[in-house]
Design a protein around this motif. Structure first.
Motif, PDB file in Angstrom:
ATOM      1  N   LEU A  13      -4.559 105.159 -63.846  1.00 19.18           N
ATOM      2  CA  LEU A  13      -4.577 104.860 -62.407  1.00 19.18           C
ATOM      3  C   LEU A  13      -3.199 104.458 -61.897  1.00 19.18           C
ATOM      4  O   LEU A  13      -2.756 104.915 -60.838  1.00 19.18           O
ATOM      5  N   LEU A  14      -2.507 103.619 -62.648  1.00 19.96           N
ATOM      6  CA  LEU A  14      -1.175 103.194 -62.238  1.00 19.96           C
ATOM      7  C   LEU A  14      -0.190 104.359 -62.286  1.00 19.96           C
ATOM      8  O   LEU A  14       0.681 104.482 -61.421  1.00 19.96           O
ATOM      9  N   GLY A  15      -0.333 105.236 -63.272  1.00 18.68           N
ATOM     10  CA  GLY A  15       0.515 106.421 -63.351  1.00 18.68           C
ATOM     11  C   GLY A  15       0.335 107.315 -62.135  1.00 18.68           C
ATOM     12  O   GLY A  15       1.301 107.860 -61.605  1.00 18.68           O
ATOM     13  N   CYS A  16      -0.906 107.473 -61.685  1.00 16.00           N
ATOM     14  CA  CYS A  16      -1.168 108.259 -60.473  1.00 16.00           C
ATOM     15  C   CYS A  16      -0.541 107.608 -59.247  1.00 16.00           C
ATOM     16  O   CYS A  16       0.036 108.291 -58.398  1.00 16.00           O
ATOM     17  N   LEU A  17      -0.640 106.291 -59.152  1.00  9.13           N
ATOM     18  CA  LEU A  17      -0.033 105.593 -58.014  1.00  9.13           C
ATOM     19  C   LEU A  17       1.486 105.688 -58.037  1.00  9.13           C
ATOM     20  O   LEU A  17       2.124 105.855 -56.994  1.00  9.13           O
ATOM     21  N   LEU A  41       1.937 112.893 -66.508  1.00 10.74           N
ATOM     22  CA  LEU A  41       1.654 112.435 -67.869  1.00 10.74           C
ATOM     23  C   LEU A  41       2.685 111.420 -68.355  1.00 10.74           C
ATOM     24  O   LEU A  41       2.330 110.444 -69.031  1.00 10.74           O
ATOM     25  N   VAL A  42       3.943 111.623 -68.013  1.00 12.97           N
ATOM     26  CA  VAL A  42       4.983 110.675 -68.428  1.00 12.97           C
ATOM     27  C   VAL A  42       4.793 109.333 -67.730  1.00 12.97           C
ATOM     28  O   VAL A  42       4.872 108.270 -68.366  1.00 12.97           O
ATOM     29  N   ALA A  47       3.004 103.785 -68.211  1.00 12.27           N
ATOM     30  CA  ALA A  47       2.190 102.695 -67.667  1.00 12.27           C
ATOM     31  C   ALA A  47       1.184 102.197 -68.703  1.00 12.27           C
ATOM     32  O   ALA A  47       0.965 100.987 -68.839  1.00 12.27           O
ATOM     33  N   MET A  48       0.576 103.124 -69.457  1.00  9.30           N
ATOM     34  CA  MET A  48      -0.368 102.734 -70.513  1.00  9.30           C
ATOM     35  C   MET A  48       0.307 101.864 -71.567  1.00  9.30           C
ATOM     36  O   MET A  48      -0.247 100.854 -71.994  1.00  9.30           O
ATOM     37  N   LEU A  49       1.499 102.261 -71.970  1.00  5.18           N
ATOM     38  CA  LEU A  49       2.222 101.508 -72.985  1.00  5.18           C
ATOM     39  C   LEU A  49       2.557 100.099 -72.489  1.00  5.18           C
ATOM     40  O   LEU A  49       2.346  99.120 -73.211  1.00  5.18           O
ATOM     41  N   VAL A  50       3.033  99.997 -71.274  1.00  8.54           N
ATOM     42  CA  VAL A  50       3.393  98.685 -70.715  1.00  8.54           C
ATOM     43  C   VAL A  50       2.157  97.806 -70.569  1.00  8.54           C
ATOM     44  O   VAL A  50       2.185  96.619 -70.930  1.00  8.54           O
TER      45      VAL A  50
END
Length: 59
Positions: A13-17, A41-42, A47-50
């Motif tokens: 979700l944060l990656g999309c934002l 994807l990047v 964002a997933m890693l953080v």
């Protein structure tokens, strides 16, 4: 397992934002940019890693 699922959902979700706000800017300082899917994807992966590291070290 729960931390991984939470980080995947919120990271996506944060990656999309981030992508909506920044757009297709990667790679920086190159005239040819990656495709929209690759940029998304990047952003989502970063964002997933953080989020995962933040939850893992905070709890």
């Amino acid at each position: 397992m729960g931390l991984l699922i939470i980080s995947i959902v919120f990271g996506g979700l944060l990656g999309c934002l981030i992508w909506l706000g920044v757009g297709d800017q990667l790679p920086i300082r190159r005239p040819e940019k990656w495709s929209t899917l690759m940029n998304l994807l990047v952003y989502a992966g970063a964002a997933m890693l953080v989020i995962y590291m933040g939850i893992f070290f905070w709890v």
